[in-house]
Scaffold this active site. Structure first.
Site, PDB file in Angstrom:
ATOM      1  N   TYR A 213       0.819  -1.213   0.000  1.00 47.02           N
ATOM      2  CA  TYR A 213       0.000   0.000   0.000  1.00 47.02           C
ATOM      3  C   TYR A 213       0.859   1.272   0.000  1.00 47.02           C
ATOM      4  CZ  TYR A 213      -4.332   2.559   1.074  1.00 47.02           C
ATOM      5  OH  TYR A 213      -5.430   3.382   1.029  1.00 47.02           O
TER       6      TYR A 213
ATOM      7  N   TYR B 286      -5.674   6.330  -7.173  1.00 47.83           N
ATOM      8  CA  TYR B 286      -5.928   5.986  -5.773  1.00 47.83           C
ATOM      9  C   TYR B 286      -7.307   5.385  -5.591  1.00 47.83           C
ATOM     10  CZ  TYR B 286      -5.885   6.400  -0.695  1.00 47.83           C
ATOM     11  OH  TYR B 286      -5.909   6.133   0.650  1.00 47.83           O
TER      12      TYR B 286
END
Lengths: 157, 409
Positions: free
Chosen positions: B291, B341
């Site tokens: 991440y 994102y």
């Protein structure tokens, strides 16, 4: 150069768990939470229970408002309108001198320094001061570097 | 091995383009992503009986999406959460299917992350004109310390001090993920960058530069989980769920900066369970996703999940180790830093495509699973991709993981 914050663009809304904390800053006192049962101290004060013993019988501890910079960031791009004129400014996490406990735990708090980044390093001592805002009910704690120290660490680009 | 290892599969993935702005509702984008994931799997409306999603009070709901598409659900739920929620909803889907509450479950995230609600509370046009601070924000907004960059920067700064790591290690991650984005036609930022480009990019909040920070995009993405038996009948080779951990937490909340080591993050508490469940070791992992809300979140998670020792991540990522054709390729779609994102979904989606050997790259026959492996011609398929470890980040205090394998593993 002192960092100036435009408090007219910031509205703080205390709640039942934090009202006494904001009342204290108005009297230039810096409080942290303290557990009435086991004595553990913590920040921020809106956490309503002791994470050491689960007690909800909690009170306050008035700190001397002195500590050591544990980490910091330098905000260059502002997000909150009140800080648009303040960049670049330093936010630090400060380890309080009088909140060290027998089991090794410490209480750290965060705040904006009045110093610019050239004067800031991890390991330097600092102390709290209090700043009036446009709202007579809200006085804001700030921090300033209060001396020198050995073995400090500074971010190098 | 876990009792349910390899019993459940990810069978469908789909997403909208990465947009800014989308000029669309989160409901419209979610419908597109869910539909695409169903088409990808070869599933009809009557096959889907469960739907879950996550959001931070910024999106549509499962009930809206399912009824818009005419799906009759046996189970729906929308949870509050951001990063680390995708993998947690996969774990949750396994439990629901195992218990008989549903058979095939779609998990989605839909967000106008750029044109709608932005991280840290910024309005679409820039700084918050007048900020109101209540709840936790009483103790951060007043010190101008609200965004993920500002908050994670505090842990990152202490990490640099404690380990001697420098921002050149951050640059390695930005460079690797951008290189992968250059091989991904869907990515927003596709021009390769160098360590120097990273070092010269403007400051956002020291120690983070612009190229340490992820994109903000408007996007929806969806994945479909079902049992192995159903997966065999579907369009693609199944991708098996070997193990993981789901929204594992540290003892202290993220906003408690009194935690003993600021950069001792939640992954430290999870990875032994995940690897034990999967029955593998780190050396079995062919590639990772990690991440990348910021370069630092990738760096610290590699360390927290045991890919290197404490304080060693800066050395570990040096020399392009995270780039395709090197030891441990990371975020092959370009990740949040360069693709866009989606609060974590896209990493799972890319891992699934890689494990199917169907990365949607410039290879003319990628749909048939045939790749050139020629990076100069835009191939981003990892050769012999068999096992992947996906590591997800909520805050310092919360993390998830999903270990997947393809049929060849």
């Amino acid at each position: 150069m002192p960092v100036t914050i435009d408090y007219s663009k910031l509205r703080i809304i205390p709640d039942p768990d934090t009202r006494e904390w904001w009342d204290a800053t108005r009297q230039h006192k810096y409080l942290v939470r303290r557990c009435n049962r086991c004595g553990h101290k913590w920040f921020p004060p809106n956490i309503p229970a002791c994470s050491k013993c689960m007690s909800m019988e909690i009170g306050w501890f008035e700190t001397a408002g002195k500590g050591v910079i544990h980490s910091y960031v330098v905000v260059v791009q502002p997000i909150v309108g009140a800080f648009v004129g303040a960049v670049p400014y330093v936010v630090a996490v400060i380890e309080l001198d009088d909140c060290k406990e027998e089991d090794g735990s410490v209480t750290r708090v965060a705040g904006v320094l009045t110093n610019d980044e050239t004067e800031v390093a991890i390991g330097l001592p600092c102390e709290v001061l209090f700043e009036a805002t446009n709202d007579p009910k809200i006085v804001m704690p700030r921090w300033r570097v209060s001396g020198s120290a050995e073995n400090t660490w500074k971010f190098s680009e | 091995m876990g009792a349910l290892t390899d019993k459940y599969c990810i069978v469908g993935v789909g997403e909208t383009p990465q947009m800014r702005p989308s000029n669309r509702t989160t409901l419209s984008m979610a419908c597109e992503a869910v539909t695409k994931a169903m088409m990808d799997a070869g599933l009809a409306a009557s096959d889907i009986d469960g739907m879950t999603s996550y959001q931070v009070a910024d999106s549509t709901s499962s009930a809206h999406v399912a009824t818009a598409l005419g799906l009759r659900l046996n189970y729906c739920l929308d949870i509050f959460g951001g990063g680390s929620s995708t993998e947690a909803l996969v774990a949750h889907a396994i439990g629901l299917i195992e218990a008989g509450y549903a058979k095939t479950i779609v998990c989605f995230r839909s967000m106008n992350g750029r044109s709608g609600r932005r991280m840290g509370g910024q309005i679409p046009g820039g700084p918050i004109p007048v900020a109101t601070a209540m709840d936790d924000n009483q103790f951060n907004m007043g010190w101008g310390w609200t965004t993920p960059a500002q908050r994670f920067g505090m842990s990152a700064m202490r990490y640099l001090r404690d380990t001697g790591c420098t921002t050149k290690a951050f640059a390695e991650i930005a460079v690797a993920h951008r290189y992968h984005a250059s091989l991904n036609p869907k990515a927003r930022l596709r021009s390769p960058i160098t360590i120097d480009d990273h070092q010269r990019s403007r400051w956002v909040v020291k120690p983070f530069r612009l190229l340490d920070c992820c994109q903000e995009t408007d996007v929806a993405a969806a994945i479909i989980v079902t049992s192995r038996e159903r997966a065999y009948d579907l369009r693609h080779p199944p991708v098996f769920i070997m193990g993981g951990y789901a929204r594992t937490m540290t003892e202290a909340p993220q906003w408690n900066y009194s935690r003993p080591v600021l950069h001792y993050v939640a992954g430290n508490y999870g990875w032994k369970r995940a690897f034990g469940m999967a029955g593998i070791s780190h050396s079995d992992v062919d590639f990772v996703s990690c991440y990348d809300a910021f370069t630092f979140t990738t760096l610290i998670q590699l360390e927290a999940n045991g890919f290197c020792g404490p304080g060693e991540a800066g050395e570990f990522v040096k020399g392009g180790r995270l780039q395709i054709d090197h030891e441990l390729p990371s975020n092959l779609s370009g990740g949040h830093l360069s693709e866009g994102y989606t609060h974590g979904v896209q990493m799972v989606i890319e891992n699934v495509r890689q494990l199917r050997h169907r990365a949607d790259d410039a290879c003319p026959e990628w749909r048939e699973g045939r790749h050139t492996y020629d990076r100069s011609k835009g191939c981003r398929q990892v050769k012999n991709a068999r096992i992947c470890c996906g590591m997800a980040w909520g805050w310092e205090n919360m993390a998830s993981c999903l270990i997947l394998r393809g049929i060849a593993a």
